[in-house]
Motif scaffolding. Structure first.
Motif, short mmCIF file in Angstrom:
data_model
loop_
_atom_site.label_atom_id
_atom_site.label_comp_id
_atom_site.label_asym_id
_atom_site.label_seq_id
_atom_site.Cartn_x
_atom_site.Cartn_y
_atom_site.Cartn_z
N ASN A 206 0.83 -1.22 0.00
CA ASN A 206 0.00 0.00 0.00
C ASN A 206 0.86 1.26 0.00
O ASN A 206 0.55 2.24 -0.69
N ILE A 207 1.94 1.24 0.79
CA ILE A 207 2.83 2.40 0.84
C ILE A 207 3.50 2.61 -0.51
O ILE A 207 3.51 3.72 -1.05
N GLU A 208 4.06 1.54 -1.06
CA GLU A 208 4.71 1.65 -2.37
C GLU A 208 3.70 2.04 -3.44
O GLU A 208 3.98 2.87 -4.31
N GLY A 209 2.49 1.44 -3.35
CA GLY A 209 1.43 1.79 -4.30
C GLY A 209 1.01 3.24 -4.19
O GLY A 209 0.67 3.87 -5.20
N SER A 210 1.06 3.80 -2.99
CA SER A 210 0.67 5.21 -2.81
C SER A 210 1.66 6.14 -3.51
O SER A 210 1.27 7.17 -4.07
N TYR A 211 2.94 5.77 -3.52
CA TYR A 211 3.92 6.56 -4.27
C TYR A 211 3.74 6.35 -5.77
O TYR A 211 3.88 7.31 -6.55
#
Length: 246
Positions: A206-211
């Motif tokens: 989710n964090i990587e996807g948010s970037y």
């Protein structure tokens, strides 16, 4: 360039270890690669036949399988229980054509067809998506949320007596197992259970996807242009397959 992440929930498939990142849709997928291969084989076969060289190229088509995405190490409990840290083969089928056994006339026809008959000489560029994938992967670990999730996973591993290869590794140290499969599986299962207990892969994805989502927003026109080139190639591939009856 300042990147403010945009909250994103990434879809996961633990059984196949597939992560559906936002940038994936702008890139050539594995089934799409197979389609291009099939179309190229169909066109090459017709071209060769027109030059008097009949051969069935279908056994040489690649049928790729998903070997799993492990940006944060192994995370499928099923795979861990069955294989430890091993992953499935990247190709399910498809033989290599040995041109040295085909004869001079065949090779001359082959070279001529390569120059004219392919749907595409290589896949269209998705370099922007690849570059942004790498950029997001570099940005995500700098976030406090990412560090917190990783710390919780490591605390769980420590509680199970599992040591990592080094401080930055996603992989446990297996040296003490001496290659014993049962011991490796036991460590792999413990590793994955720790990941599941803190929802590690979901949180990190989710964090990587948010970037990625933020980077898509900043580079959308270029990404869409590259995807359009891929879609144009796939349309040509569909036409080639249909016309060949493949």
């Amino acid at each position: 360039m300042n990147i403010d992440p945009i909250a994103t929930t990434v879809n996961l498939d633990p059984d196949t270890e597939q992560i559906d990142f936002p940038l994936d849709k702008f890139m050539l997928s594995i089934p799409e690669m197979d389609k291009v291969d099939q179309a190229n084989s169909a066109k090459m076969q017709r071209c060769l036949a027109a030059k008097g060289q009949k051969i069935d190229l279908s056994p040489y088509n690649r049928h790729r399988t998903f070997a799993g995405e492990r940006p944060y190490g192994a995370w499928s409990l099923k795979n861990a229980q069955e294989r430890g840290y091993d992953v499935p083969e990247g190709f399910a089928s498809g033989k290599d054509l040995d041109l040295s056994k085909q004869g001079e006339k065949f090779n001359e026809a082959w070279d001529a067809c390569l120059a004219t008959a392919l749907v595409s000489k290589g896949a269209p560029s998705d370099k922007t998506a690849e570059r942004l994938f790498h950029q997001a992967a570099m940005l995500a670990p700098q976030s406090e949320e990412f560090k917190k999730a990783v710390g919780e996973w490591k605390d769980c591993l420590k509680g199970k007596g599992i040591a990592l290869r080094d401080a930055d590794s996603w992989n446990p140290d297996l040296s003490a197992t001496n290659g014993d499969k049962e011991k490796i599986i036991r460590i792999a299962v413990g590793d994955v259970e720790c990941k599941q207990s803190v929802s590690l892969v979901q949180r990190l994805a989710n964090i990587e996807g948010s970037y990625q989502t933020a980077l898509v927003k900043q580079n959308e026109s270029q990404l869409r242009a590259e995807r359009q080139a891929i879609d144009t190639l796939l349309a040509k591939a569909d036409e080639a397959i249909l016309s060949a009856g493949a």
